[in-house]
Each structure stands twice: as structure tokens, then as C-alpha cells.
Design a protein around this motif. Structure first.
Motif, short mmCIF file in Angstrom:
data_model
loop_
_atom_site.label_atom_id
_atom_site.label_comp_id
_atom_site.label_asym_id
_atom_site.label_seq_id
_atom_site.Cartn_x
_atom_site.Cartn_y
_atom_site.Cartn_z
N PRO A 84 52.48 62.10 39.98
CA PRO A 84 52.48 60.93 39.09
C PRO A 84 52.20 59.60 39.79
O PRO A 84 51.85 58.63 39.13
N ALA A 85 52.37 59.53 41.10
CA ALA A 85 52.11 58.29 41.83
C ALA A 85 51.08 58.49 42.93
O ALA A 85 51.01 57.71 43.87
N ASN A 86 50.29 59.57 42.84
CA ASN A 86 49.22 59.86 43.80
C ASN A 86 49.72 60.13 45.22
O ASN A 86 49.04 59.86 46.19
N ARG A 87 50.93 60.66 45.34
CA ARG A 87 51.51 60.93 46.66
C ARG A 87 51.18 62.32 47.20
O ARG A 87 51.61 62.68 48.28
N GLY A 88 50.50 63.14 46.37
CA GLY A 88 50.22 64.51 46.79
C GLY A 88 51.41 65.42 46.57
O GLY A 88 51.55 66.43 47.25
N ASP A 89 52.25 65.07 45.61
CA ASP A 89 53.48 65.82 45.38
C ASP A 89 53.58 66.38 43.95
O ASP A 89 54.65 66.50 43.40
N GLY A 90 52.44 66.73 43.39
CA GLY A 90 52.43 67.29 42.04
C GLY A 90 53.05 68.68 42.01
O GLY A 90 53.21 69.33 43.05
N PRO A 91 53.39 69.19 40.83
CA PRO A 91 54.05 70.50 40.73
C PRO A 91 53.22 71.67 41.24
O PRO A 91 53.77 72.67 41.69
N ALA A 92 51.90 71.56 41.22
CA ALA A 92 51.05 72.66 41.70
C ALA A 92 51.04 72.78 43.22
O ALA A 92 50.64 73.81 43.75
N THR A 93 51.51 71.77 43.92
CA THR A 93 51.44 71.81 45.40
C THR A 93 52.31 72.90 46.00
O THR A 93 52.04 73.34 47.10
N GLU A 94 53.34 73.33 45.26
CA GLU A 94 54.21 74.40 45.77
C GLU A 94 53.44 75.71 45.94
O GLU A 94 53.79 76.52 46.79
N ALA A 95 52.40 75.91 45.13
CA ALA A 95 51.62 77.14 45.19
C ALA A 95 50.40 77.03 46.09
O ALA A 95 49.72 78.02 46.32
N LEU A 96 50.12 75.84 46.61
CA LEU A 96 48.93 75.65 47.43
C LEU A 96 49.20 75.93 48.90
O LEU A 96 50.29 75.69 49.40
N VAL A 97 48.18 76.41 49.57
CA VAL A 97 48.28 76.68 51.00
C VAL A 97 47.98 75.41 51.80
O VAL A 97 48.54 75.20 52.87
N VAL A 98 47.11 74.55 51.25
CA VAL A 98 46.74 73.31 51.94
C VAL A 98 47.58 72.16 51.41
O VAL A 98 48.06 72.19 50.28
N GLU A 99 47.72 71.16 52.24
CA GLU A 99 48.48 69.97 51.85
C GLU A 99 47.57 69.04 51.05
O GLU A 99 46.42 68.81 51.40
N VAL A 100 48.11 68.50 49.97
CA VAL A 100 47.37 67.54 49.16
C VAL A 100 47.64 66.16 49.76
O VAL A 100 48.79 65.79 49.98
N PRO A 101 46.59 65.39 50.02
CA PRO A 101 46.79 64.09 50.68
C PRO A 101 47.49 63.07 49.80
O PRO A 101 47.38 63.09 48.58
N ASP A 102 48.23 62.21 50.46
CA ASP A 102 48.85 61.07 49.81
C ASP A 102 47.73 60.04 49.64
O ASP A 102 47.15 59.58 50.61
N LEU A 103 47.41 59.69 48.40
CA LEU A 103 46.29 58.79 48.14
C LEU A 103 46.69 57.33 47.93
O LEU A 103 45.84 56.49 47.65
N ARG A 104 47.96 57.03 48.09
CA ARG A 104 48.35 55.64 47.97
C ARG A 104 47.62 54.81 49.02
O ARG A 104 47.47 55.24 50.15
N ASP A 105 47.15 53.66 48.66
CA ASP A 105 46.38 52.75 49.52
C ASP A 105 45.03 53.31 49.94
O ASP A 105 44.41 52.79 50.85
N GLN A 106 44.57 54.40 49.32
CA GLN A 106 43.28 54.97 49.69
C GLN A 106 42.32 55.05 48.52
O GLN A 106 41.17 55.41 48.71
#
Length: 139
Positions: free
Chosen positions: A42-64
Motif C-alpha cells: 500500500p505504500a510501495n515498500r515492497g511488502d504486499g501480501p503476495a511477497t510471502e509466496a515470492l522467491v525474489v525480494e520486491v524492491p522498496d520503491l519509495r523515493d524511486q
């Protein structure tokens, strides 16, 4: 009678058409909620609910988040584990999504401004044992 039926069918078709086209912000929000928040959060931090099932880390997009051709291309074509969305929306929608993501980031990244409420001091209550002075003015 067939003219009446045709007129009813035509008027019904027009009645189902949306009366207002969504604004760029509304469209960006709709697409962001549908395609982006599951991973980016919800704040573009890469911490959405689907990240628990992902093998790769989702980047934190704040300030990007930037709204430019390179970012729109990334949204449309994808990169790494991130899918592309060019079959779901066009370049204008990619721009709308990025603008909305930047707005969400700005709104959620900054804490709300604190406003000082006027300080109210409670009225001094007299103790029940305290004798009342009948000549004193009422408070």
C-alpha cells in the motif's frame, strides 16, 4: 410495435453506458490496486501480501518512482520477476499508474502535520469538605 421495441432496446443500451469517464488519478488508482499492490504494498515498500509466496525480494520503491519513458517501459514490459502489463493497458495508463504510485508514496511517506489543539485547563473543582463562602462570587 417493432419500432417501439427497437427504441426500448436502444435506450436500454445507452442507459448502461458510464456517464463519466474516470480521471487520470482514478484510473491510475484502479490499475495500481488491481496490478501493483499485491507485490509493492500500500505504500510501495515492497511488502504486499503476495511477497510471502515470492522467491525474489520486491524492491522498496519509495523515493524511486519517476514518471518518465524508462519507468513507463518497465511497467509495460516488466523486468526480472515483475510481469509486463502491455496487454492490460497502454503507455498512458502506465503513466497514470506511476503518477498515482508517486502520489500514494508522498501521502503515506509523510506523517500528517500535527496541529496544536488549544489547551483547555479543567475548572478547579472545590473539595466536598471545603466550606462554601456564601459571599464569594460564583465561578
Amino acid at each position: 410495435m417493432s419500432m417501439f421495441l427497437a427504441a426500448m432496446l436502444v435506450s436500454g443500451a445507452f442507459a448502461e453506458q458510464p456517464t463519466k469517464r474516470p480521471s487520470d488519478e482514478e484510473r491510475g488508482k484502479e490499475l495500481w490496486e488491481r496490478h501493483c499492490t499485491a507485490c509493492h504494498g500500500p505504500a510501495n515498500r515492497g511488502d504486499g501480501p503476495a511477497t510471502e509466496a515470492l522467491v525474489v525480494e520486491v524492491p522498496d520503491l519509495r523515493d524511486q518512482i519517476k514518471v518518465n519513458d524508462a519507468m513507463m517501459k518497465l511497467v509495460l514490459r516488466g523486468r526480472g520477476a515483475m510481469p509486463g502489463y502491455e496487454t492490460s493497458f497502454d503507455k498512458n495508463d502506465a503513466r497514470r499508474v506511476l503518477k498515482y504510485m508517486a502520489t500514494v508514496h508522498e501521502k503515506r511517506a509523510k506523517p500528517p502535520a500535527k496541529t496544536k489543539a488549544p489547551v483547555q485547563t479543567p475548572a478547579k473543582a472545590k473539595a466536598p469538605d471545603e466550606p462554601r463562602n456564601e459571599d464569594a462570587p460564583e465561578e
